[in-house]
Design a protein around this motif. Structure first.
Motif: not given
Length: 277
Positions: A76-83
């Motif tokens: 889930d892209p909304r859950s990643v801490e760093t991108s």
């Protein structure tokens, strides 16, 4: 294809086989096509999974603000801490951003919507075209293949991807207007090669969304092969409901439906890309 478009392709595409060995590892491929809706992310994700299945260590770099490659690999892209936004704009080490997927040898550097603002912020950044290149260089020893999913546009994000890559893989849909805008993409690849990355070359063209029921699809394939010769992969990827369904379940097609036509096609395509049999 009209005469003007044909002339563009002849001007910018190196038809001769590239002199270097395409089997030398590690390999960094930018999956690029500035035309949207051509199966770019589908090709990136499924090709990466199939290459990993062949026991190569594979990293997918999701460099598209839409983050479709991230979600297609079950994250889930909304859950990643760093991108990738943090890697490019905030100097976070790429290694700290990479996530292991649930499948062996397949990892992803995720994206999210924050990356949408990067195009503007990069304008004033120092060494702005080479930020991704430096990030990948810091982890490349851990991987055999890096596949970069590019945005469907030619901006600073795509320029970063082309500067970091050694190869360009171009997915082309087997439909009317398939080559629309391709001359401009090839022109930009040539500009990046001239000014930023002399090692860059177009290694493969993948024919996707092939519908064997239509005469037009076969005509498009013939036309593309006549223009690009040996650079066109022999395997075509069929238009498939199962391929369309797989991303919504966060799975590559070979795990969603291993016996489907799409899975068989991408496995074959992966062997072509890797030089396997």
């Amino acid at each position: 294809m009209n005469q003007q478009e044909s002339g563009q392709l002849e001007d910018f595409f190196p038809f001769q086989p590239h002199p270097s060995s395409t089997n030398e590892l590690p390999r960094i491929l930018a999956v690029a096509n500035q035309k949207g809706g051509v199966g770019k992310t589908t090709t990136t994700v499924n090709l990466a999974a199939c290459i990993a299945e062949l026991d190569y260590r594979v990293l997918v770099v999701d460099f598209d603000p839409q983050a479709n490659a991230t979600s297609a690999l079950g994250i889930d892209p909304r859950s990643v801490e760093t991108s990738m936004y943090d890697v490019i704009l905030n100097g976070i080490n790429l290694e700290k951003t990479i996530l292991r997927t649930e499948w062996n040898s397949l990892s992803i550097a995720p994206s999210n919507l924050d990356l949408a603002g990067a195009e503007i912020e990069l304008v004033s950044a120092f060494n702005r075209e080479r930020l991704l290149d430096g990030a990948i260089a810091s982890v490349i020893s851990e991987y055999d293949f890096v596949l970069i999913d590019c945005p469907p546009s030619i901006g600073l994000l795509t320029v970063n991807a082309l500067t970091a890559a050694t190869e360009v893989l171009v997915p082309i849909q087997c439909e009317y207007l398939a080559l629309e805008g391709l001359g401009q993409l090839l022109s930009n690849v040539e500009r990046v090669k001239t000014h930023l990355n002399k090692e860059l070359y177009i290694s493969a063209i993948a024919l996707v969304m092939f519908d064997a029921r239509t005469k037009l699809a076969g005509q498009v394939v013939d036309e593309i092969r006549s223009h690009f010769g040996e650079r066109v992969c022999q395997q075509t990827v069929p238009r498939s409901v199962r391929l369309s369904e797989a991303p919504s379940y966060g799975q590559p097609i070979i795990y969603y439906d291993s016996s489907s036509r799409g899975a068989i096609a991408y496995r074959s395509l992966a062997k072509e890309i890797t030089g396997g049999t």
